[in-house]
Scaffold this motif. Structure first.
Motif, PDB file in Angstrom:
ATOM      1  N   UNK A 216      80.065  35.481  44.738  1.00 46.23           N
ATOM      2  CA  UNK A 216      81.034  34.394  44.882  1.00 46.23           C
ATOM      3  C   UNK A 216      80.585  33.385  45.927  1.00 46.23           C
ATOM      4  N   UNK A 217      80.588  32.127  45.550  1.00 42.03           N
ATOM      5  CA  UNK A 217      80.510  31.002  46.479  1.00 42.03           C
ATOM      6  C   UNK A 217      81.664  30.076  46.140  1.00 42.03           C
ATOM      7  N   UNK A 218      82.484  29.771  47.127  1.00 45.14           N
ATOM      8  CA  UNK A 218      83.641  28.910  46.913  1.00 45.14           C
ATOM      9  C   UNK A 218      83.179  27.620  46.240  1.00 45.14           C
ATOM     10  N   UNK A 219      83.736  27.262  45.077  1.00 46.59           N
ATOM     11  CA  UNK A 219      83.305  26.030  44.400  1.00 46.59           C
ATOM     12  C   UNK A 219      83.419  24.771  45.243  1.00 46.59           C
ATOM     13  N   UNK A 220      84.291  24.781  46.261  1.00 49.87           N
ATOM     14  CA  UNK A 220      84.410  23.616  47.131  1.00 49.87           C
ATOM     15  C   UNK A 220      83.334  23.583  48.213  1.00 49.87           C
ATOM     16  N   UNK A 221      82.668  24.693  48.436  1.00 46.88           N
ATOM     17  CA  UNK A 221      81.707  24.810  49.531  1.00 46.88           C
ATOM     18  C   UNK A 221      80.575  23.807  49.345  1.00 46.88           C
ATOM     19  N   UNK A 222      80.245  23.097  50.401  1.00 48.40           N
ATOM     20  CA  UNK A 222      79.237  22.041  50.413  1.00 48.40           C
ATOM     21  C   UNK A 222      79.675  20.799  49.625  1.00 48.40           C
ATOM     22  N   UNK A 223      80.976  20.635  49.472  1.00 45.84           N
ATOM     23  CA  UNK A 223      81.508  19.371  48.963  1.00 45.84           C
ATOM     24  C   UNK A 223      81.882  18.499  50.154  1.00 45.84           C
ATOM     25  N   UNK A 224      82.337  17.298  49.873  1.00 47.42           N
ATOM     26  CA  UNK A 224      82.772  16.415  50.948  1.00 47.42           C
ATOM     27  C   UNK A 224      84.022  16.941  51.647  1.00 47.42           C
ATOM     28  N   UNK A 225      84.657  17.967  51.082  1.00 47.03           N
ATOM     29  CA  UNK A 225      85.867  18.521  51.679  1.00 47.03           C
ATOM     30  C   UNK A 225      85.636  19.795  52.482  1.00 47.03           C
ATOM     31  N   UNK A 226      84.486  20.461  52.269  1.00 47.97           N
ATOM     32  CA  UNK A 226      84.315  21.775  52.900  1.00 47.97           C
ATOM     33  C   UNK A 226      82.847  22.016  53.225  1.00 47.97           C
ATOM     34  N   UNK A 227      82.512  22.089  54.520  1.00 47.62           N
ATOM     35  CA  UNK A 227      81.173  22.482  54.988  1.00 47.62           C
ATOM     36  C   UNK A 227      80.066  21.691  54.298  1.00 47.62           C
ATOM     37  N   UNK A 228      80.187  20.382  54.352  1.00 44.49           N
ATOM     38  CA  UNK A 228      79.269  19.517  53.619  1.00 44.49           C
ATOM     39  C   UNK A 228      77.817  19.718  54.024  1.00 44.49           C
ATOM     40  N   UNK A 229      77.559  20.083  55.270  1.00 48.26           N
ATOM     41  CA  UNK A 229      76.188  20.149  55.783  1.00 48.26           C
ATOM     42  C   UNK A 229      75.573  21.532  55.668  1.00 48.26           C
ATOM     43  N   UNK A 230      76.147  22.409  54.874  1.00 47.30           N
ATOM     44  CA  UNK A 230      75.708  23.819  54.868  1.00 47.30           C
ATOM     45  C   UNK A 230      74.716  24.160  53.774  1.00 47.30           C
TER      46      UNK A 230
END
Length: 787
Positions: A560-574
């Protein structure tokens, strides 16, 4: 290649106050000059602040010499409008790159004179000599840059292909001797070894340095040669740190382990007779030798004619941009500047280093500064193909020649070095597209050999070329998370984004195989093109939507990787190229789930059908999940076409232009990635969106009454005409289209329109219509549409 984490907070802030399109278009263009000069609508300062990293200085189209004043902060492009000081004037740069700075080698620093003419009372060190400047004084035009320094010196520059020409105007100096010195440094302070010498009679300064690339491995040698005109020589010498002397005339630096230290400043100086008010400095550069650098200067600018050189450079730019013309009736200067400035920036990189490659002998062109094909294959090369197909031919030939001598096609390359691969082997996409669009003079046999090697042979270091995980790719049909890969080395991350990119790369190879009559290869690679589905988990949910690409392990189980992860809303720089960079690259699974341009019908079906797809894509844009400053976000702006709602593509394009793309110094989202952002805005305003790797242009209404593009090989003119053009951009929905007078219902068109010429007439209105909405009107897809 995108932003460093330190600049992202600023980039994600509201850009330029969300300028309203109606406000801009209502600024009357009635006051425009009757005589049109395209250079009046090119602003090289757009994107020089807020992490845009656009090169603002003087260059020729795809030129090697790129001269500008270098800032001391955020200076990847050399000059930054939001910096406060200047450290020198250097002669080679890249434009719009992320990561660390690049090039900026051997800067010249003009000094109005040492106090009491005492050499040791001048400041030489890179960290100490920086001088303020007046932003109001800056003039930036294609082929010309000028700036006033707080020292009272005016610095101006123009260029030829391999030579920078500077004109330094000094304040009245009385009894002090004005000085210009050359520093053996570069912007990233990567120099290991360096040598500089000065001729006591002529004042000529020459030198060599060994430097590191900004986003790759290895090193490169660069050479320079400075000649002066306009003033008598007073004396010459060398400096190290803040000590200088008239003897000796040569200084050497060694690789002694010192890094990013003030002691890195060392070089040579020439002083001019007291009272000298103007000096012209000619700087030839070369990757071959000092002699070649001197020869470049002497051959290209023999007379030190600053105004003539500037005029010639600007004439070249006018000619290069003349393949496009527009009817801008009713359109604001602001929108015209967005358009032409984007087209201009698309001609800055890649850079033509033909004749300057010391690595191998070849009669083929050699282009460099591909930062990176992962970025540029989505818009830049498509725009170049439209407006300058001969240059695109030379670039593709260069890629193939790199394969001949290096063993693999590059996915990134700079300063003669191999750059880091960010995703797939995306040169495969460019080569297939070049074939489909009849790009000339290509050795297709070698080109095909190169793309097959990408697909079948794993290199020892797939972090800099080719693909990794090919054994898993062939046996499992996806790149697993925590892959076991003893066959090569590279970052074991990005399993999701690499899977969808490899699938699309193989689709493009399949299309090329079919075109070349290689049926067995077509069958193999078209099957691999469906591998994206092996990482699609219909049970993953996010924000009320079901079905996303997801982590999958070698044994077939799901993670599982949160679909929002590394979006402009969540942890963008990861999600970068670091060891813990996660399973997507510079984007979320929300973003990468949409990346199936080879089979959008199957994707739409997997996401729940037409209405569910349109609803999800709309939410993706409106929710803030999408950051249009990353190139993977370009295609989703126009993917409404695949769902039978082309009007929503036009609506979305107008939502980003000019809110995210405008004429401020912060007028692009993120950095320009060598012209990618400029290419997006210009293509969008032309009224077509090219699908990379395919012979498909999605049709949209142009931002002008008419756009004309002259094909650089056939000479034919393609005209896109907005019949009911509304300069307030309220009536942006296509009602009907005709091609050469005949009804055209497809919401896409192929390259023959641009190659053979013709007229595409688009009638627009205030609401969506049924144009381009039927299944038969939709763009090609491997599977059939089921709605």
């Amino acid at each position: 290649m995108k932003l460093s984490p330190s600049t992202l907070a600023a980039v994600l802030a509201t850009l330029a106050g969300n300028t309203d399109a109606r406000t801009l278009t209502q600024q009357s263009s009635n006051t425009k000059n009757l005589t049109f000069d395209v250079l009046d609508y090119v602003d090289p300062l757009i994107g020089t602040a807020n992490g845009g990293h656009v090169f603002a200085g003087a260059t020729l189209p795809f030129g090697m010499a790129k001269a500008v004043a270098d800032s001391t902060a955020d200076q990847q492009g050399g000059f930054a409008s939001d910096s406060s000081t200047i450290s020198g004037f250097s002669h080679m740069h890249d434009s719009g790159t992320g990561g660390s700075a690049s090039l900026g080698n051997f800067p010249l620093f003009p000094n109005p004179g040492c106090p009491d003419n005492d050499l040791n009372l001048c400041t030489y060190r890179y960290q100490s000599r920086a001088i303020g400047f007046s932003n109001e004084s800056i003039i930036a035009q294609p082929g010309y840059f000028s700036i006033d320094l707080d020292s009272g010196i005016k610095g101006e520059t123009t260029v030829t292909n391999h030579t920078a020409l500077y004109r330094f105007t000094f304040p009245s100096s009385g009894t002090t001797a004005p000085m210009i010195f050359a520093d053996l440094i570069d912007l990233p302070q990567s120099r290991t070894n360096g040598t500089a010498s000065v001729n006591a009679t002529t004042g000529r300064i020459t030198g060599t340095g060994t430097f590191s690339p900004s986003f790759g491995i290895g090193n490169y040698d660069l050479h320079f040669c400075v000649d002066f005109s306009g003033a008598d020589i007073y004396d010459t010498g060398v400096f190290v740190n803040d000590r200088a002397g008239n003897e000796p005339k040569t200084v050497r630096t060694l690789d002694d382990g010192v890094d990013n230290d003030e002691s890195y400043s060392a070089g040579a100086f020439t002083r001019f007779s007291p009272g000298s008010l103007s000096v012209i400095a000619r700087v030839g550069v070369s990757f071959i030798s000092v002699d070649k650098a001197c020869s470049n200067g002497e051959t290209e600018i023999p007379e030190f004619n600053f105004e003539g050189t500037k005029d010639a450079a600007q004439t070249i730019w006018r000619e290069k941009l003349s393949s496009v013309s527009i009817d801008a009736t009713g359109v604001s200067d602001e929108f015209q500047t967005i358009f032409w400035s984007g087209l201009y920036r698309a001609h800055i990189s890649p850079q033509d280093y033909t004749g300057e490659n010391p690595l191998w002998d070849s009669i083929e062109p050699y282009y460099d500064s591909y930062y990176c094909i992962w970025d540029s294959f989505r818009a830049i090369h498509q725009l170049i193909t439209l407006v300058d197909p001969l240059s695109q031919s030379r670039m593709v030939r260069s890629l193939i020649d790199i394969y001949r001598h290096e063993g693999f096609l590059p996915d990134c390359r700079m300063s003669l070095c191999k750059g880091y691969t960010q995703g797939g082997s995306n040169a495969d996409v460019l080569i297939t597209e070049a074939y489909l669009k009849n790009i000339t003079d290509i050795d297709w046999s070698t080109a095909y050999e190169a793309v097959i090697k990408d697909a079948e042979v794993e290199p020892t270091n797939w972090g800099i070329e080719g693909r990794g995980g090919l054994t898993s790719w062939k046996n499992l049909g996806y790149i697993p998370t925590d892959d076991f890969d003893p066959y090569g080395q590279g970052p074991l991350t990005r399993s999701i984004s690499r899977t969808v990119e490899y699938a699309y790369d193989d689709y493009c190879i399949a299309i090329l195989a079919k075109a070349l009559g290689k049926t067995d290869d077509y069958d193999k690679y078209i099957q691999r093109a469906t591998n994206w589905y092996n990482m699609f988990d219909p049970n993953t949910t996010s924000l009320g939507y079901a079905g996303f690409l997801q982590v999958r392990y070698p044994n077939g189980t799901w993670g599982y990787q949160d679909p929002q992860f590394c979006s402009a809303l969540l942890d963008f720089t990861s999600c970068y190229l670091n060891p813990d960079g996660h399973e997507t690259y510079e984007g979320s699974t929300w973003l990468y789930t949409f990346y199936v341009p080879q089979d959008m019908a199957s994707l739409i079906d997997a996401l729940g059908g037409q209405e569910a797809f349109i609803d999800r894509l709309t939410f993706f844009h409106e929710s803030g999940l999408l950051y249009v400053g990353d190139e993977q976000s370009f295609l989703p702006v126009y993917q409404f076409h695949y769902g039978g709602r082309p009007g929503l593509s036009a609506k979305q394009a107008h939502a980003y232009i000019p809110s995210q793309f405008n004429t401020s110094v912060s007028g692009i989202p993120g950095n320009d990635d060598s012209g990618a952002m400029g290419s997006f805005s210009t293509l969008s305003m032309i009224g077509v969106w090219p699908v990379p790797g395919q012979d498909v242009y999605l049709i949209n209404p142009p931002f002008f009454k008419e756009v004309n593009i002259t094909h650089g090989i056939t000479g034919k003119i393609a005209t896109i005409r907005n019949v009911n053009f509304d300069p307030t951009y309220t009536d942006i929905y296509i009602q009907k289209v005709t091609r050469d007078g005949k009804t055209w219902t497809n919401n896409w068109i192929d390259h023959s329109f641009f190659e053979n010429g013709g007229v595409l007439e688009i009638t627009t209105g205030a609401t969506e219509s049924d144009w381009g909405t039927s299944v038969k009107d939709l763009p090609p897809s491997l599977a059939s549409y089921k709605f």
